[in-house]
Design a protein around this motif. Structure first.
Motif, PDB file in Angstrom:
ATOM      1  N   ARG A   1      26.938   0.914 -22.162  1.00 50.78           N
ATOM      2  CA  ARG A   1      26.569   1.954 -23.858  1.00 50.78           C
ATOM      3  C   ARG A   1      24.806   1.925 -23.657  1.00 50.78           C
ATOM      4  O   ARG A   1      24.378   2.777 -23.993  1.00 50.78           O
ATOM      5  CB  ARG A   1      26.538   0.239 -24.523  1.00 50.78           C
ATOM      6  N   TRP A   2      24.076   1.483 -22.437  1.00 50.82           N
ATOM      7  CA  TRP A   2      22.521   1.964 -22.337  1.00 50.82           C
ATOM      8  C   TRP A   2      22.271   2.864 -22.245  1.00 50.82           C
ATOM      9  O   TRP A   2      22.268   3.780 -22.134  1.00 50.82           O
ATOM     10  CB  TRP A   2      22.226   1.218 -21.073  1.00 50.82           C
ATOM     11  N   VAL A   3      23.406   3.640 -21.293  1.00 54.29           N
ATOM     12  CA  VAL A   3      23.856   5.154 -20.855  1.00 54.29           C
ATOM     13  C   VAL A   3      24.042   6.183 -21.483  1.00 54.29           C
ATOM     14  O   VAL A   3      23.716   7.059 -22.174  1.00 54.29           O
ATOM     15  CB  VAL A   3      24.722   5.692 -19.047  1.00 54.29           C
ATOM     16  N   GLN A   4      25.007   5.599 -22.634  1.00 49.16           N
ATOM     17  CA  GLN A   4      25.263   6.082 -23.439  1.00 49.16           C
ATOM     18  C   GLN A   4      24.200   6.001 -24.933  1.00 49.16           C
ATOM     19  O   GLN A   4      23.717   7.683 -25.186  1.00 49.16           O
ATOM     20  CB  GLN A   4      26.546   5.591 -24.698  1.00 49.16           C
TER      21      GLN A   4
ATOM     22  N   ASP B   1      15.408  18.724 -26.751  1.00 49.33           N
ATOM     23  CA  ASP B   1      15.194  19.970 -25.699  1.00 49.33           C
ATOM     24  C   ASP B   1      14.421  19.884 -24.511  1.00 49.33           C
ATOM     25  O   ASP B   1      13.317  20.497 -23.781  1.00 49.33           O
ATOM     26  CB  ASP B   1      14.572  20.917 -26.864  1.00 49.33           C
ATOM     27  N   VAL B   2      15.602  19.792 -23.266  1.00 46.50           N
ATOM     28  CA  VAL B   2      14.848  19.721 -22.267  1.00 46.50           C
ATOM     29  C   VAL B   2      15.626  21.002 -21.278  1.00 46.50           C
ATOM     30  O   VAL B   2      17.192  21.735 -21.400  1.00 46.50           O
ATOM     31  CB  VAL B   2      15.045  19.266 -21.484  1.00 46.50           C
ATOM     32  N   ALA B   3      15.769  21.600 -20.149  1.00 49.24           N
ATOM     33  CA  ALA B   3      16.710  22.435 -19.675  1.00 49.24           C
ATOM     34  C   ALA B   3      17.902  22.113 -18.801  1.00 49.24           C
ATOM     35  O   ALA B   3      17.351  20.028 -18.534  1.00 49.24           O
ATOM     36  CB  ALA B   3      15.616  22.991 -18.619  1.00 49.24           C
ATOM     37  N   PRO B   4      18.640  22.223 -18.537  1.00 42.13           N
ATOM     38  CA  PRO B   4      19.793  21.708 -18.165  1.00 42.13           C
ATOM     39  C   PRO B   4      19.970  21.536 -16.590  1.00 42.13           C
ATOM     40  O   PRO B   4      19.894  19.955 -16.746  1.00 42.13           O
ATOM     41  CB  PRO B   4      21.366  22.887 -18.111  1.00 42.13           C
ATOM     42  N   ILE B   5      18.990  21.511 -15.771  1.00 41.84           N
ATOM     43  CA  ILE B   5      18.249  20.817 -14.811  1.00 41.84           C
ATOM     44  C   ILE B   5      18.207  19.548 -14.290  1.00 41.84           C
ATOM     45  O   ILE B   5      17.866  18.997 -13.741  1.00 41.84           O
ATOM     46  CB  ILE B   5      18.024  21.921 -13.687  1.00 41.84           C
ATOM     47  N   ILE B   6      16.715  19.992 -15.470  1.00 40.10           N
ATOM     48  CA  ILE B   6      16.027  18.351 -15.507  1.00 40.10           C
ATOM     49  C   ILE B   6      16.921  17.464 -16.450  1.00 40.10           C
ATOM     50  O   ILE B   6      16.607  15.977 -16.353  1.00 40.10           O
ATOM     51  CB  ILE B   6      14.821  19.112 -16.919  1.00 40.10           C
ATOM     52  N   HIS B   7      17.918  18.002 -17.803  1.00 37.76           N
ATOM     53  CA  HIS B   7      18.796  17.375 -18.075  1.00 37.76           C
ATOM     54  C   HIS B   7      19.450  15.799 -17.584  1.00 37.76           C
ATOM     55  O   HIS B   7      20.092  15.231 -16.828  1.00 37.76           O
ATOM     56  CB  HIS B   7      19.782  18.066 -19.069  1.00 37.76           C
ATOM     57  N   GLY B   8      19.918  16.969 -16.696  1.00 39.44           N
ATOM     58  CA  GLY B   8      20.851  16.470 -15.271  1.00 39.44           C
ATOM     59  C   GLY B   8      20.101  15.108 -14.453  1.00 39.44           C
ATOM     60  O   GLY B   8      20.517  14.657 -13.807  1.00 39.44           O
ATOM     61  N   GLU B   9      18.583  15.983 -13.719  1.00 41.13           N
ATOM     62  CA  GLU B   9      18.470  14.990 -13.299  1.00 41.13           C
ATOM     63  C   GLU B   9      17.611  13.451 -13.529  1.00 41.13           C
ATOM     64  O   GLU B   9      17.654  13.049 -13.490  1.00 41.13           O
ATOM     65  CB  GLU B   9      17.204  15.500 -12.729  1.00 41.13           C
ATOM     66  N   MET B  10      17.604  13.324 -14.913  1.00 39.48           N
ATOM     67  CA  MET B  10      17.785  12.875 -15.832  1.00 39.48           C
ATOM     68  C   MET B  10      18.676  12.155 -16.090  1.00 39.48           C
ATOM     69  O   MET B  10      18.325  10.553 -15.471  1.00 39.48           O
ATOM     70  CB  MET B  10      16.740  13.316 -16.908  1.00 39.48           C
TER      71      MET B  10
ATOM     72  N   ASP C   1      21.323  11.477 -14.301  1.00 34.15           N
ATOM     73  CA  ASP C   1      21.279  11.295 -13.430  1.00 34.15           C
ATOM     74  C   ASP C   1      20.483  10.213 -11.998  1.00 34.15           C
ATOM     75  O   ASP C   1      21.255   8.837 -12.157  1.00 34.15           O
ATOM     76  CB  ASP C   1      20.742  11.940 -11.428  1.00 34.15           C
ATOM     77  N   TYR C   2      19.760   9.556 -12.709  1.00 27.42           N
ATOM     78  CA  TYR C   2      17.858   9.006 -12.393  1.00 27.42           C
ATOM     79  C   TYR C   2      18.547   7.267 -13.598  1.00 27.42           C
ATOM     80  O   TYR C   2      19.672   6.439 -13.116  1.00 27.42           O
ATOM     81  CB  TYR C   2      17.510   9.120 -12.871  1.00 27.42           C
ATOM     82  N   PHE C   3      19.219   7.926 -15.078  1.00 23.44           N
ATOM     83  CA  PHE C   3      19.812   6.639 -15.822  1.00 23.44           C
ATOM     84  C   PHE C   3      21.348   6.423 -14.971  1.00 23.44           C
ATOM     85  O   PHE C   3      21.287   5.094 -15.564  1.00 23.44           O
ATOM     86  CB  PHE C   3      19.745   7.265 -16.866  1.00 23.44           C
ATOM     87  N   GLU C   4      21.733   7.366 -14.872  1.00 25.53           N
ATOM     88  CA  GLU C   4      23.576   6.415 -14.248  1.00 25.53           C
ATOM     89  C   GLU C   4      22.791   5.208 -13.048  1.00 25.53           C
ATOM     90  O   GLU C   4      23.719   4.379 -13.666  1.00 25.53           O
ATOM     91  CB  GLU C   4      24.247   7.824 -14.063  1.00 25.53           C
ATOM     92  N   ARG C   5      22.388   5.976 -12.255  1.00 33.31           N
ATOM     93  CA  ARG C   5      22.230   5.019 -11.275  1.00 33.31           C
ATOM     94  C   ARG C   5      21.251   3.344 -11.472  1.00 33.31           C
ATOM     95  O   ARG C   5      21.281   2.986 -10.873  1.00 33.31           O
ATOM     96  CB  ARG C   5      21.401   6.074  -9.929  1.00 33.31           C
ATOM     97  N   ALA C   6      20.428   3.641 -12.607  1.00 41.23           N
ATOM     98  CA  ALA C   6      19.896   2.730 -12.394  1.00 41.23           C
ATOM     99  C   ALA C   6      20.169   1.266 -13.618  1.00 41.23           C
ATOM    100  O   ALA C   6      20.093   0.798 -12.784  1.00 41.23           O
ATOM    101  CB  ALA C   6      18.455   3.334 -13.832  1.00 41.23           C
ATOM    102  N   ALA C   7      20.946   2.171 -14.187  1.00 48.66           N
ATOM    103  CA  ALA C   7      21.720   1.235 -15.364  1.00 48.66           C
ATOM    104  C   ALA C   7      23.058   0.916 -14.368  1.00 48.66           C
ATOM    105  O   ALA C   7      23.000  -0.879 -14.646  1.00 48.66           O
ATOM    106  CB  ALA C   7      22.235   1.802 -16.496  1.00 48.66           C
ATOM    107  N   THR C   8      23.334   1.434 -13.377  1.00 46.02           N
ATOM    108  CA  THR C   8      24.254   0.483 -12.608  1.00 46.02           C
ATOM    109  C   THR C   8      23.750  -0.342 -11.649  1.00 46.02           C
ATOM    110  O   THR C   8      24.198  -1.807 -11.523  1.00 46.02           O
ATOM    111  CB  THR C   8      25.175   1.839 -11.052  1.00 46.02           C
ATOM    112  N   ALA C   9      22.173  -0.329 -11.349  1.00 43.05           N
ATOM    113  CA  ALA C   9      22.529  -1.156 -10.426  1.00 43.05           C
ATOM    114  C   ALA C   9      21.360  -2.397 -11.257  1.00 43.05           C
ATOM    115  O   ALA C   9      21.527  -3.257 -10.821  1.00 43.05           O
ATOM    116  CB  ALA C   9      20.646  -0.634 -10.075  1.00 43.05           C
ATOM    117  N   MET C  10      21.778  -2.093 -12.191  1.00 42.01           N
ATOM    118  CA  MET C  10      21.146  -3.319 -13.211  1.00 42.01           C
ATOM    119  C   MET C  10      22.339  -4.337 -13.899  1.00 42.01           C
ATOM    120  O   MET C  10      22.755  -5.933 -14.005  1.00 42.01           O
ATOM    121  CB  MET C  10      20.423  -3.297 -14.619  1.00 42.01           C
ATOM    122  N   ILE C  11      23.666  -3.863 -13.205  1.00 40.11           N
ATOM    123  CA  ILE C  11      24.739  -4.739 -13.604  1.00 40.11           C
ATOM    124  C   ILE C  11      24.407  -6.374 -12.422  1.00 40.11           C
ATOM    125  O   ILE C  11      24.321  -6.075 -11.084  1.00 40.11           O
ATOM    126  CB  ILE C  11      25.932  -4.079 -13.079  1.00 40.11           C
TER     127      ILE C  11
END
Length: 149
Positions: free
Chosen positions: A107-110, A120-129, A131-141
């Motif tokens: 839910r947090w990631v969603q 309105d961010v470039a796709p490469i920046i969107h992807g980088e961000m 990626d971090y959100f996925e990793r950080a949220a997983t680490a909080m489980i």
């Protein structure tokens, strides 16, 4: 520049001639205003989510928004205001009081993804961000509902 910023690789800077080196994601998205709006959109979604809302300060949304916005800004290369005012992020420690399972993580990631998608961010920046959100949220489980009786 702090030690965290020194150890992080330089982010590409978009220019008329293509990417160059030297600017952070914080710079490329437009600075603090971007992170403030991103986090505000995120909290609008959290406040509508019956699972997520109880995990956030009910009487201090403004403070919670400040903390997340300045943490993300710092992580993505912005000013170190978060650490100067709150110390080391210690994300796991700060979240230990909440039962964060796979559903809460998703839910947090969603909500963060939907908030980022409105930007309105470039796709490469969107992807980088993301990626971090996925990793950080997983680490909080810190809780596994699969073993509940």
């Amino acid at each position: 520049m702090n030690e965290q910023q020194k150890s992080r690789p330089m982010q590409p800077r978009m220019s008329a001639g293509g990417p160059t080196v030297g600017h952070t994601i914080f710079d490329l998205v437009g600075g603090m205003e971007f992170f403030t709006l991103l986090v505000h959109r995120f909290y609008d979604r959290v406040w509508q989510d019956e699972v997520m809302r109880p995990m956030y300060p009910q009487d201090d949304r403004e403070g919670a928004e400040w903390r997340l916005a300045f943490f993300l800004a710092q992580y993505f290369g912005g000013p170190t205001t978060y650490s100067q005012e709150r110390g080391h992020p210690r994300l796991r420690m700060r979240h230990v009081g909440f039962e964060i399972d796979l559903d809460a993580r998703d839910r947090w990631v969603q909500h963060m993804t939907a908030s980022l998608d409105e930007s309105d961010v470039a796709p490469i920046i969107h992807g980088e961000m993301l990626d971090y959100f996925e990793r950080a949220a997983t680490a909080m489980i810190n809780h596994n509902t699969a073993f509940r009786g």
